[in-house]
Design a protein around this motif. Structure first.
Motif, PDB file in Angstrom:
ATOM      1  N   UNK A 131      77.542  87.303  29.331  1.00  0.00           N
ATOM      2  CA  UNK A 131      78.085  87.360  27.972  1.00  0.00           C
ATOM      3  C   UNK A 131      78.314  85.953  27.423  1.00  0.00           C
ATOM      4  N   UNK A 132      78.839  85.050  28.276  1.00  0.00           N
ATOM      5  CA  UNK A 132      79.049  83.674  27.829  1.00  0.00           C
ATOM      6  C   UNK A 132      77.715  82.999  27.511  1.00  0.00           C
TER       7      UNK A 132
ATOM      8  N   UNK B  52      76.552  81.344  23.995  1.00  0.00           N
ATOM      9  CA  UNK B  52      76.034  79.979  23.820  1.00  0.00           C
ATOM     10  C   UNK B  52      74.688  79.992  23.111  1.00  0.00           C
ATOM     11  N   UNK B  53      73.821  80.944  23.487  1.00  0.00           N
ATOM     12  CA  UNK B  53      72.510  81.029  22.858  1.00  0.00           C
ATOM     13  C   UNK B  53      72.626  81.314  21.363  1.00  0.00           C
ATOM     14  N   UNK B  54      73.540  82.227  21.001  1.00  0.00           N
ATOM     15  CA  UNK B  54      73.735  82.544  19.586  1.00  0.00           C
ATOM     16  C   UNK B  54      74.283  81.343  18.825  1.00  0.00           C
ATOM     17  N   UNK B  55      75.210  80.610  19.458  1.00  0.00           N
ATOM     18  CA  UNK B  55      75.763  79.425  18.808  1.00  0.00           C
ATOM     19  C   UNK B  55      74.681  78.375  18.580  1.00  0.00           C
ATOM     20  N   UNK B  56      73.822  78.174  19.588  1.00  0.00           N
ATOM     21  CA  UNK B  56      72.752  77.184  19.453  1.00  0.00           C
ATOM     22  C   UNK B  56      71.811  77.564  18.315  1.00  0.00           C
ATOM     23  N   UNK B  57      71.469  78.882  18.254  1.00  0.00           N
ATOM     24  CA  UNK B  57      70.567  79.349  17.204  1.00  0.00           C
ATOM     25  C   UNK B  57      71.196  79.153  15.832  1.00  0.00           C
ATOM     26  N   UNK B  58      72.475  79.579  15.686  1.00  0.00           N
ATOM     27  CA  UNK B  58      73.132  79.533  14.371  1.00  0.00           C
ATOM     28  C   UNK B  58      73.509  78.124  13.943  1.00  0.00           C
ATOM     29  N   UNK B  59      73.944  77.299  14.907  1.00  0.00           N
ATOM     30  CA  UNK B  59      74.472  75.978  14.549  1.00  0.00           C
ATOM     31  C   UNK B  59      73.375  74.911  14.519  1.00  0.00           C
ATOM     32  N   UNK B  60      72.375  75.031  15.425  1.00  0.00           N
ATOM     33  CA  UNK B  60      71.377  73.975  15.521  1.00  0.00           C
ATOM     34  C   UNK B  60      70.002  74.396  15.012  1.00  0.00           C
ATOM     35  N   UNK B  61      69.456  75.484  15.568  1.00  0.00           N
ATOM     36  CA  UNK B  61      68.071  75.830  15.277  1.00  0.00           C
ATOM     37  C   UNK B  61      67.847  76.171  13.803  1.00  0.00           C
ATOM     38  N   UNK B  62      68.715  77.000  13.236  1.00  0.00           N
ATOM     39  CA  UNK B  62      68.536  77.396  11.833  1.00  0.00           C
ATOM     40  C   UNK B  62      68.603  76.189  10.904  1.00  0.00           C
ATOM     41  N   UNK B  63      69.637  75.313  11.021  1.00  0.00           N
ATOM     42  CA  UNK B  63      69.642  74.118  10.149  1.00  0.00           C
ATOM     43  C   UNK B  63      68.426  73.223  10.377  1.00  0.00           C
TER      44      UNK B  63
END
Length: 656
Positions: free
Chosen positions: A620-621, A625-636
């Motif tokens: 789950x953790x 982390x994967x969702x945070x990376x996608x939302x915070x880094x990859x999308x921008x």
């Protein structure tokens, strides 16, 4: 050009142009809406639109929500906003027939007194904390005059005392039903045809007194006008909103009356049974009447059948009962079902918790039937069909396990039937069948006279109501393969308190009956409204991880139990070898070694259980982390790359 655009005058011109454009768009597209949600959460169903457009009188909706009291509680405020937006949609499509008032009943205000006066429920947020209102009142707006208390008492009103977020899926149905109910001039009429004294008047063997109405029927008496038509009925009055058949042992004439009522657009709620304990089919049968009812003639015309002579045995949902031996055992024929076995998308079963059945039958759609068969309650795959004859004089429920072998099939216990149907009597009204004892001339003369009267009555009925060969539109029928489900013993404890009956329900059977009647007494548009999607979006991936971890946990736990049983068996075997010896009470070296091995294995398996839980937390953790990376880094980063690509492309086009 660029310097002019970003000058002070240019910026002012842009602002003015934006304002003009905004005003123009609002004027041109006033009332236009686009619902981009996956489940069309803000789009009212066609059934609701039909119901609102057919309103013959105005309706006032008053939505009371304690907005000030819920400051800092975004979950409740967000849900209240969704309710308000849905109500505004009702007002928008009504063409002025629905007036909406949004009221914040602040503490110690007139609005709070008004909300309490209507009967809305104040719900405490915490023990001894604030109380909030979130209820809806519908008022008949035709003669709306609240200038005095006398006028207020004459105004027809319906209400939802508290709009619980737990019933979010049925929000549209509840609001539409509220509007429909307040526009009805009188309570709907229900007609009951039953071979069991469900309305009271029979003899109660336990109390040696006249029996009281079943609690499920008493509930209906409070909400509707209920009348008992009896088994010898030959026609159903036109003002009956719903016909309820309970263990129907009907003559052909009575079945014809039911047939024509349904074809004329009447709704029916049918309780069949392969073995009714309420009719005396328990361990101590009272006799006197049929203990089963299949209604084959009518069911065949409606495209449904109940498997003859069989009841559903379900090992996974068997309830524990007493037996003739005095021990508590699990009864394969007395079953308790929860939300996993109920249709969560139907307004009848969507919010029920537990439904208990006894010797319930299995329903199925007849081959080639042109109806829609929607299961409302289904068994688990750990089920099988057993002979109903085994239930007669059954003293020890363990006997049922002898012939029980799960088939892996799922059986339907209750279903909704809709669609066009044909008559079960293509040759018209059946002739009355009269049987007279041989040699009794007086009786024969009386029966001949009754036959003539019946024929004359049939002719009059035929003239008044022409014979129908099929339904004008889709029928609406709910069939339940059990009559015991509505008897008191399966869902409620009734105590006598100073001459009044006090009911303490332990299952949702009574709620199911009220939901079914409530749903079927509405018009076709109201019945067509199903649950809408959830506003909240669950973490399906996390749920899947938890299910996988739970499966691994249970498997490991099962291994531990098997190890424990094997060790206990080995210890018992070693102990039996020592019987009669002096050191019988002292552990032998072999027993001590077995215990030591088990303790080591137990610690090993417990470690595996902890590892499973820790692995779940890590999964789950990692997902987080994967969702945070996608939302915070990859999308921008992707948006930046697209912007740079667009800028470079424009520059190349400009230079060319």
């Amino acid at each position: 050009m660029s310097s002019r655009l970003f000058s002070k005058a240019g910026l002012i011109a842009l602002v003015v142009a934006a304002l003009v454009l905004t005003i123009a768009v609002q004027a041109l597209f006033r009332g236009a809406r686009v619902d981009l949600t996956e489940d069309k959460l803000y789009t009212l169903s066609q059934g609701t639109r039909n119901l609102v457009s057919n309103l013959q009188q105005p309706v006032t909706l008053k939505f009371y929500f304690s907005r000030q009291q819920t400051e800092g509680i975004p979950q409740i405020r967000n849900y209240a906003d969704r309710v308000q937006e849905l109500l505004q949609e009702y007002a928008q499509i009504s063409g002025g027939k629905i007036e909406l008032d949004i009221i914040d009943p602040e503490p110690f205000s007139e609005q709070e007194d008004e909300a309490a006066g209507y009967g809305l429920q104040a719900v405490p947020l915490s023990m001894g904390g604030k109380e909030i209102y979130m209820g809806l009142v519908a008022l008949d707006g035709q003669n709306l005059d609240e200038s005095s208390e006398e006028n207020k008492s004459k105004i027809k009103k319906e209400l939802i005392s508290f709009l619980s977020p737990d019933k979010e899926r049925f929000l549209e149905y509840d609001i539409s039903h509220l509007i429909y109910s307040v526009t009805q001039s009188s309570k709907p009429k229900l007609a009951i045809i039953s071979s069991i004294p469900v309305t009271g008047g029979g003899f109660d063997m336990a109390t040696r007194q006249s029996s009281q109405p079943w609690m499920s029927i008493s509930q209906l008496n409070k909400l509707y006008q209920v009348q008992n038509l009896g088994l010898s009925v030959t026609s159903i009055p036109d003002d009956i909103s719903l016909l309820i058949l309970i263990l129907p042992d009907l003559s052909p004439e009575a079945q014809y009356a039911v047939d024509q009522y349904v074809l004329r657009g009447g709704h029916a709620l049918v309780f069949l049974d392969p073995h009714s304990e309420a009719a005396g089919g328990g361990m101590h049968p009272m006799g006197g009447g049929n203990q089963s009812a299949y209604l084959e003639t009518l069911m065949g015309a409606w495209g449904v059948e109940m498997v003859p002579g069989k009841f559903v045995a379900d090992e996974e949902h068997a309830l524990t009962v007493g037996s003739g031996t005095g021990r508590s055992v699990r009864h394969l024929g007395i079953l308790g079902y929860g939300p996993d076995n109920l249709d969560g998308n139907d307004a009848v079963t969507g919010n029920l918790k537990t439904i208990n059945f006894a010797s319930v039958g299995a329903l199925r759609q007849r081959e080639g039937a042109g109806i829609t068969f929607e299961p409302l309650v289904q068994s688990s795959q750990s089920s099988a069909l057993l002979d109903a004859s085994q239930l007669q004089m059954l003293f020890d429920p363990k006997v049922l396990y002898k012939d029980f072998n799960p088939t892996g099939d799922v059986y339907t216990l209750a279903a909704r039937v809709t669609g066009p149907v044909k008559t079960a009597f293509p040759d018209g009204r059946p002739k009355p069948q009269v049987k007279a004892p041989e040699g009794d001339e007086t009786v024969m003369e009386e029966q001949e006279e009754e036959t003539v009267k019946a024929k004359n009555s049939d002719k009059e009925n035929a003239e008044e109501k022409p014979h129908l060969m099929g339904s004008d539109g889709p029928v609406n029928i709910i069939v339940v393969a059990d009559t015991d489900v509505i008897s008191n013993r399966l869902w409620v404890q009734v105590a006598n308190f100073f001459g009044q009956q006090v009911a303490s329900p332990f299952a949702s059977n009574g709620d199911m009956v009220v939901n079914m009647v409530d749903n079927l007494t509405g018009n076709a548009d109201l019945i067509s409204i199903r649950s809408r999607g959830q506003f909240s979006r669950p973490f399906t991936k996390v749920d899947e991880l938890e299910r996988q971890a739970q499966a691994r946990f249970l498997k490991t736990e099962e291994e531990l139990n098997q190890q424990l049983q094997a060790t206990e068996s080995r210890l018992v075997q070693l102990q039996m070898q020592k019987q009669g010896k002096k050191d019988e009470m002292v552990l032998s070296s072999e027993q001590a070694e077995e215990l030591k091995k088990f303790q080591q294995e137990k610690l090993k398996i417990r470690k595996q259980l902890r590892d499973v839980q820790h692995q779940l937390n890590r999964d789950i953790e990692r997902l987080g982390y994967q969702l945070k990376i996608v939302n915070i880094l990859l999308i921008p980063i992707l948006l930046t790359i697209l912007a740079l690509f667009w800028k470079v492309r424009r520059r190349r086009v400009t230079h060319e």
